[in-house]
Design a protein around this motif. Structure first.
Motif: not given
Length: 358
Positions: A232-246, A249-253, A310-318
Protein backbone atom coordinates in the motif's frame (compact mmCIF):
# COMPACT_ATOMS: atom_id res chain seq x y z
CA UNK A 1 11.15 26.19 26.50
CA UNK A 2 10.63 24.22 29.70
CA UNK A 3 7.93 21.67 30.50
CA UNK A 4 6.39 21.29 33.94
CA UNK A 5 4.76 18.18 35.37
CA UNK A 6 1.22 18.94 36.48
CA UNK A 7 1.49 16.37 39.29
CA UNK A 8 4.87 16.93 40.94
CA UNK A 9 5.88 20.35 39.62
CA UNK A 10 9.24 19.21 38.24
CA UNK A 11 10.56 21.04 35.16
CA UNK A 12 12.21 19.48 32.11
CA UNK A 13 14.05 20.79 29.07
CA UNK A 14 12.27 18.52 26.58
CA UNK A 15 8.86 16.94 26.15
CA UNK A 16 10.54 13.53 26.05
CA UNK A 17 12.00 13.97 29.53
CA UNK A 18 8.67 15.19 30.88
CA UNK A 19 6.87 12.19 29.42
CA UNK A 20 9.37 9.64 30.69
CA UNK A 21 10.16 11.00 34.14
CA UNK A 22 9.35 8.66 37.01
CA UNK A 23 6.39 10.46 38.58
CA UNK A 24 3.57 8.06 39.43
CA UNK A 25 0.87 9.79 41.46
CA UNK A 26 -2.20 7.83 42.48
CA UNK A 27 -4.83 8.06 39.80
CA UNK A 28 -8.54 7.84 40.38
CA UNK A 29 -8.90 5.44 37.45
CA UNK A 30 -6.70 2.76 39.02
CA UNK A 31 -8.69 -0.08 40.48
CA UNK A 32 -12.07 1.65 40.14
CA UNK A 33 -15.23 -0.10 39.19
CA UNK A 34 -17.18 0.65 36.05
CA UNK A 35 -20.92 1.23 35.93
CA UNK A 36 -23.04 -0.65 38.47
CA UNK A 37 -25.05 -2.43 35.79
CA UNK A 38 -22.39 -4.78 34.41
CA UNK A 39 -24.92 -6.70 32.36
CA UNK A 40 -25.96 -3.53 30.55
CA UNK A 41 -22.29 -2.74 29.84
CA UNK A 42 -21.63 -6.16 28.35
CA UNK A 43 -24.75 -5.91 26.23
CA UNK A 44 -23.69 -2.54 24.82
CA UNK A 45 -20.31 -3.97 23.79
CA UNK A 46 -22.03 -6.80 21.97
CA UNK A 47 -24.41 -4.45 20.16
CA UNK A 48 -21.97 -1.71 19.08
CA UNK A 49 -18.97 0.33 20.10
CA UNK A 50 -19.47 3.02 22.69
CA UNK A 51 -19.36 6.61 21.49
CA UNK A 52 -17.53 9.35 23.32
CA UNK A 53 -20.56 10.60 25.27
CA UNK A 54 -21.44 7.08 26.38
CA UNK A 55 -17.88 6.49 27.53
CA UNK A 56 -17.84 9.67 29.54
CA UNK A 57 -21.25 8.93 31.07
CA UNK A 58 -20.45 5.30 31.95
CA UNK A 59 -16.76 5.57 32.86
CA UNK A 60 -16.11 9.00 34.41
CA UNK A 61 -13.48 7.56 36.76
CA UNK A 62 -11.62 6.04 33.83
CA UNK A 63 -11.54 9.06 31.50
CA UNK A 64 -10.69 11.48 34.31
CA UNK A 65 -9.88 14.97 33.02
CA UNK A 66 -9.47 13.79 29.43
CA UNK A 67 -12.81 15.12 28.08
CA UNK A 68 -12.15 18.68 29.23
CA UNK A 69 -8.51 18.60 28.09
CA UNK A 70 -9.49 17.16 24.72
CA UNK A 71 -12.05 19.90 24.10
CA UNK A 72 -9.57 22.59 25.10
CA UNK A 73 -6.83 21.06 22.92
CA UNK A 74 -8.89 21.38 19.74
CA UNK A 75 -7.69 24.97 19.34
CA UNK A 76 -4.06 23.87 19.19
CA UNK A 77 -2.78 25.44 22.42
CA UNK A 78 0.52 23.70 23.05
CA UNK A 79 0.47 23.59 26.85
CA UNK A 80 -3.04 22.10 26.74
CA UNK A 81 -1.98 19.58 24.10
CA UNK A 82 0.91 18.37 26.25
CA UNK A 83 -1.47 17.74 29.12
CA UNK A 84 -4.14 16.18 26.90
CA UNK A 85 -1.73 13.71 25.32
CA UNK A 86 -0.28 12.79 28.70
CA UNK A 87 -3.75 12.18 30.10
CA UNK A 88 -4.84 10.23 27.03
CA UNK A 89 -1.76 8.03 27.29
CA UNK A 90 -2.45 7.47 31.00
CA UNK A 91 -6.06 6.48 30.38
CA UNK A 92 -5.24 4.08 27.54
CA UNK A 93 -2.34 2.54 29.45
CA UNK A 94 -4.44 1.96 32.55
CA UNK A 95 -7.09 0.12 30.55
CA UNK A 96 -4.55 -1.83 28.48
CA UNK A 97 -2.71 -3.00 31.60
CA UNK A 98 -5.90 -4.00 33.41
CA UNK A 99 -5.68 -1.21 35.97
CA UNK A 100 -9.12 0.06 34.97
CA UNK A 101 -12.27 -1.80 33.97
CA UNK A 102 -13.47 -2.49 30.45
CA UNK A 103 -10.79 -4.64 28.85
CA UNK A 104 -10.04 -4.69 25.14
CA UNK A 105 -13.47 -3.41 24.11
CA UNK A 106 -13.19 -0.28 26.23
CA UNK A 107 -9.59 0.25 25.09
CA UNK A 108 -10.74 0.09 21.46
CA UNK A 109 -13.57 2.56 22.06
CA UNK A 110 -11.25 4.98 23.86
CA UNK A 111 -8.79 4.85 20.97
CA UNK A 112 -11.43 6.09 18.56
CA UNK A 113 -13.37 8.46 20.83
CA UNK A 114 -10.54 11.01 21.10
CA UNK A 115 -8.70 10.18 17.88
CA UNK A 116 -10.04 12.92 15.61
CA UNK A 117 -10.19 15.88 18.02
CA UNK A 118 -6.66 15.37 19.34
CA UNK A 119 -5.27 14.83 15.82
CA UNK A 120 -6.99 18.03 14.71
CA UNK A 121 -5.58 19.85 17.73
CA UNK A 122 -2.03 18.73 17.03
CA UNK A 123 -2.45 19.61 13.35
CA UNK A 124 -3.70 23.08 14.30
CA UNK A 125 -0.77 23.58 16.67
CA UNK A 126 1.65 22.72 13.86
CA UNK A 127 -0.08 25.14 11.51
CA UNK A 128 0.27 27.89 14.11
CA UNK A 129 3.71 27.14 15.55
CA UNK A 130 5.47 25.35 12.72
CA UNK A 131 6.49 21.78 11.93
CA UNK A 132 8.90 21.80 14.87
CA UNK A 133 5.91 20.94 17.05
CA UNK A 134 5.44 17.69 15.14
CA UNK A 135 9.14 16.90 15.33
CA UNK A 136 8.95 17.41 19.08
CA UNK A 137 6.04 14.97 19.45
CA UNK A 138 7.64 12.45 17.07
CA UNK A 139 10.82 12.51 19.15
CA UNK A 140 9.03 12.43 22.50
CA UNK A 141 6.97 9.38 21.54
CA UNK A 142 9.55 7.68 19.30
CA UNK A 143 8.87 3.91 19.49
CA UNK A 144 12.47 3.09 18.65
CA UNK A 145 13.66 4.98 21.69
CA UNK A 146 11.06 3.44 23.99
CA UNK A 147 11.16 -0.01 22.34
CA UNK A 148 7.36 -0.07 22.17
CA UNK A 149 4.66 1.77 20.29
CA UNK A 150 3.05 4.56 22.35
CA UNK A 151 -0.63 4.29 23.22
CA UNK A 152 -1.24 7.69 21.61
CA UNK A 153 0.86 6.91 18.55
CA UNK A 154 -2.10 6.64 16.17
CA UNK A 155 -3.08 10.24 16.88
CA UNK A 156 0.46 11.53 16.43
CA UNK A 157 0.88 9.56 13.19
CA UNK A 158 -2.32 11.10 11.82
CA UNK A 159 -1.06 14.65 12.33
CA UNK A 160 2.39 13.73 10.99
CA UNK A 161 0.86 12.24 7.86
CA UNK A 162 -1.14 15.37 7.12
CA UNK A 163 2.02 17.46 7.39
CA UNK A 164 4.05 15.10 5.20
CA UNK A 165 1.51 15.40 2.38
CA UNK A 166 1.05 19.15 2.66
CA UNK A 167 4.80 19.77 2.85
CA UNK A 168 5.49 17.69 -0.24
CA UNK A 169 2.72 19.36 -2.20
CA UNK A 170 3.44 22.94 -1.15
CA UNK A 171 7.23 22.80 -0.92
CA UNK A 172 9.28 19.71 -1.69
CA UNK A 173 10.04 16.23 -0.44
CA UNK A 174 13.33 17.52 1.00
CA UNK A 175 11.38 19.90 3.25
CA UNK A 176 9.71 17.00 5.10
CA UNK A 177 11.39 16.62 8.51
CA UNK A 178 13.15 13.26 8.72
CA UNK A 179 11.70 12.63 12.18
CA UNK A 180 8.20 12.46 10.69
CA UNK A 181 9.19 9.76 8.19
CA UNK A 182 11.13 7.87 10.86
CA UNK A 183 8.02 7.71 13.03
CA UNK A 184 5.65 6.62 10.25
CA UNK A 185 8.10 4.05 8.90
CA UNK A 186 8.57 2.49 12.33
CA UNK A 187 4.89 1.72 12.88
CA UNK A 188 4.80 -1.72 11.16
CA UNK A 189 7.86 -2.76 13.13
CA UNK A 190 5.98 -2.41 16.43
CA UNK A 191 2.30 -3.19 15.72
CA UNK A 192 0.49 -5.74 13.57
CA UNK A 193 -1.72 -4.87 10.62
CA UNK A 194 -4.87 -4.95 12.75
CA UNK A 195 -3.65 -2.18 15.06
CA UNK A 196 -5.37 1.17 14.76
CA UNK A 197 -2.08 2.88 13.84
CA UNK A 198 -1.15 0.52 11.01
CA UNK A 199 -3.33 2.35 8.50
CA UNK A 200 -1.61 5.61 9.37
CA UNK A 201 1.74 4.13 8.34
CA UNK A 202 0.85 4.06 4.64
CA UNK A 203 1.32 7.84 4.42
CA UNK A 204 5.02 6.99 4.58
CA UNK A 205 4.87 6.55 0.79
CA UNK A 206 4.64 10.31 0.38
CA UNK A 207 8.28 10.47 1.48
CA UNK A 208 9.58 8.62 -1.60
CA UNK A 209 12.73 10.27 -2.92
CA UNK A 210 13.66 12.08 0.29
CA UNK A 211 17.37 12.95 0.11
CA UNK A 212 18.07 12.21 3.80
CA UNK A 213 15.73 9.27 4.44
CA UNK A 214 15.69 6.25 2.14
CA UNK A 215 12.12 5.05 1.73
CA UNK A 216 13.53 2.61 -0.84
CA UNK A 217 15.83 0.88 1.63
CA UNK A 218 13.13 0.69 4.28
CA UNK A 219 10.55 -0.87 1.95
CA UNK A 220 13.10 -3.40 0.74
CA UNK A 221 13.95 -4.31 4.33
CA UNK A 222 10.29 -4.94 5.17
CA UNK A 223 9.19 -6.47 1.86
CA UNK A 224 9.16 -10.05 3.14
CA UNK A 225 7.82 -9.53 6.65
CA UNK A 226 5.35 -6.67 6.13
CA UNK A 227 3.88 -7.12 2.63
CA UNK A 228 0.64 -5.25 3.31
CA UNK A 229 2.49 -2.16 4.50
CA UNK A 230 4.95 -2.30 1.61
CA UNK A 231 2.29 -2.85 -1.06
CA UNK A 232 0.00 0.00 0.00
CA UNK A 233 2.90 2.34 0.72
CA UNK A 234 4.40 1.53 -2.68
CA UNK A 235 1.05 2.16 -4.36
CA UNK A 236 0.94 5.61 -2.76
CA UNK A 237 4.53 6.25 -3.83
CA UNK A 238 3.57 5.66 -7.48
CA UNK A 239 1.00 8.45 -7.27
CA UNK A 240 3.59 10.75 -5.73
CA UNK A 241 6.65 10.02 -7.89
CA UNK A 242 6.11 7.21 -10.37
CA UNK A 243 9.70 7.06 -11.56
CA UNK A 244 11.18 6.79 -8.07
CA UNK A 245 8.48 4.27 -7.14
CA UNK A 246 9.27 2.19 -10.23
CA UNK A 247 12.86 1.83 -9.05
CA UNK A 248 11.65 0.51 -5.68
CA UNK A 249 9.08 -1.74 -7.34
CA UNK A 250 11.65 -3.27 -9.67
CA UNK A 251 14.12 -3.82 -6.83
CA UNK A 252 11.44 -5.69 -4.86
CA UNK A 253 9.95 -7.91 -7.58
CA UNK A 254 13.34 -8.93 -8.96
CA UNK A 255 14.95 -9.64 -5.59
CA UNK A 256 15.32 -13.40 -5.28
CA UNK A 257 15.88 -13.14 -1.53
CA UNK A 258 12.31 -11.94 -1.04
CA UNK A 259 10.11 -15.00 -0.88
CA UNK A 260 6.91 -16.23 0.72
CA UNK A 261 3.20 -15.77 0.24
CA UNK A 262 0.43 -13.44 1.31
CA UNK A 263 -2.86 -14.96 2.47
CA UNK A 264 -6.18 -13.36 1.55
CA UNK A 265 -9.48 -15.04 2.37
CA UNK A 266 -7.75 -18.38 2.59
CA UNK A 267 -5.95 -18.01 -0.75
CA UNK A 268 -2.16 -17.82 -0.90
CA UNK A 269 -0.49 -15.42 -3.33
CA UNK A 270 3.23 -15.40 -4.06
CA UNK A 271 4.78 -12.16 -2.84
CA UNK A 272 6.06 -11.21 -6.28
CA UNK A 273 2.55 -11.47 -7.71
CA UNK A 274 1.17 -9.70 -4.65
CA UNK A 275 3.45 -6.71 -5.20
CA UNK A 276 2.31 -6.35 -8.80
CA UNK A 277 -1.12 -5.57 -7.33
CA UNK A 278 0.40 -2.32 -6.07
CA UNK A 279 0.19 -0.88 -9.60
CA UNK A 280 -3.20 -2.31 -10.58
CA UNK A 281 -5.26 0.81 -9.83
CA UNK A 282 -2.98 3.47 -11.27
CA UNK A 283 -5.17 4.06 -14.33
CA UNK A 284 -8.60 3.64 -12.79
CA UNK A 285 -10.79 5.25 -10.14
CA UNK A 286 -11.99 1.79 -9.09
CA UNK A 287 -9.72 1.74 -6.05
CA UNK A 288 -8.73 4.37 -3.53
CA UNK A 289 -5.75 6.21 -4.98
CA UNK A 290 -2.92 7.53 -2.78
CA UNK A 291 -3.27 7.04 0.94
CA UNK A 292 -4.11 9.95 3.23
CA UNK A 293 -4.78 10.08 6.98
CA UNK A 294 -8.34 9.52 8.25
CA UNK A 295 -10.30 12.62 9.29
CA UNK A 296 -8.28 14.90 6.99
CA UNK A 297 -10.29 17.12 4.63
CA UNK A 298 -7.37 17.48 2.24
CA UNK A 299 -7.94 13.90 1.17
CA UNK A 300 -10.78 15.09 -1.08
CA UNK A 301 -8.40 17.11 -3.28
CA UNK A 302 -5.97 14.28 -4.10
CA UNK A 303 -5.85 12.95 -7.66
CA UNK A 304 -7.27 9.43 -7.90
CA UNK A 305 -6.05 8.60 -11.40
CA UNK A 306 -2.39 8.77 -12.40
CA UNK A 307 -1.25 10.04 -15.78
CA UNK A 308 1.24 7.22 -16.03
CA UNK A 309 4.35 7.68 -18.16
CA UNK A 310 4.30 5.25 -21.13
CA UNK A 311 7.86 4.21 -20.30
CA UNK A 312 6.86 3.39 -16.73
CA UNK A 313 3.88 1.36 -17.96
CA UNK A 314 6.08 -0.49 -20.45
CA UNK A 315 8.67 -1.35 -17.81
CA UNK A 316 5.95 -2.72 -15.54
CA UNK A 317 4.73 -4.92 -18.40
CA UNK A 318 8.27 -6.13 -19.08
CA UNK A 319 8.76 -6.98 -15.41
CA UNK A 320 5.47 -8.87 -15.37
CA UNK A 321 6.74 -11.07 -18.20
CA UNK A 322 10.25 -11.41 -16.78
CA UNK A 323 8.93 -12.58 -13.41
CA UNK A 324 6.25 -14.84 -14.86
CA UNK A 325 3.38 -12.88 -13.35
CA UNK A 326 1.87 -12.27 -16.79
CA UNK A 327 1.75 -16.00 -17.51
CA UNK A 328 -1.91 -16.35 -16.52
CA UNK A 329 -3.05 -13.13 -18.18
CA UNK A 330 -4.53 -12.62 -21.64
CA UNK A 331 -2.37 -11.17 -24.40
CA UNK A 332 -4.14 -7.80 -24.19
CA UNK A 333 -3.87 -7.46 -20.39
CA UNK A 334 -3.87 -4.09 -18.65
CA UNK A 335 -2.57 -2.98 -15.27
CA UNK A 336 -6.02 -3.53 -13.78
CA UNK A 337 -5.73 -7.24 -14.58
CA UNK A 338 -2.82 -7.52 -12.13
CA UNK A 339 -5.28 -7.56 -9.24
CA UNK A 340 -8.18 -9.88 -10.15
CA UNK A 341 -11.42 -9.62 -8.26
CA UNK A 342 -12.26 -12.41 -5.82
CA UNK A 343 -14.77 -14.17 -8.09
CA UNK A 344 -12.41 -14.41 -11.05
CA UNK A 345 -9.59 -15.60 -8.78
CA UNK A 346 -11.77 -18.36 -7.33
CA UNK A 347 -12.79 -19.37 -10.86
CA UNK A 348 -9.16 -19.53 -11.95
CA UNK A 349 -8.22 -21.63 -8.92
CA UNK A 350 -11.10 -24.00 -9.58
CA UNK A 351 -9.88 -24.41 -13.14
CA UNK A 352 -6.36 -25.12 -11.93
CA UNK A 353 -7.64 -27.87 -9.60
CA UNK A 354 -9.87 -29.51 -12.22
CA UNK A 355 -7.38 -29.18 -15.04
CA UNK A 356 -9.89 -27.24 -17.13
CA UNK A 357 -9.50 -23.83 -18.66
CA UNK A 358 -11.29 -21.19 -16.52
Amino acid sequence: MSYECEDCGASFDTLSRLRLHDCSPDQAADGTDGPDDSNAKESSFEDSSLGRQELEDDYPEVVGDLPELCDAAREGDLSTLYRAFAEYERVLTNVAQGNAPGGEELHHDLQFAYYEPLANGLDTAAATNGREVLVEFADAYDPREQEEFPEVGHVIANALGRSVIRTRQAESVAAIPVALLDFLGAIPEYVDEFHIAYEESYTYGWGIGHPEHSVTDHLLALAEDEPKFVKITLNTAFYVDQHAALDVFEAIVTNEDISGTRSKLGMETELTEFYFQAVADLETEKLLGPHAPPYWDGDEDLDRVLDIDPEVRQRIRELAHETGVAGNLSSDWTLQDLEPDLLSELTRMAGDVSGEEP
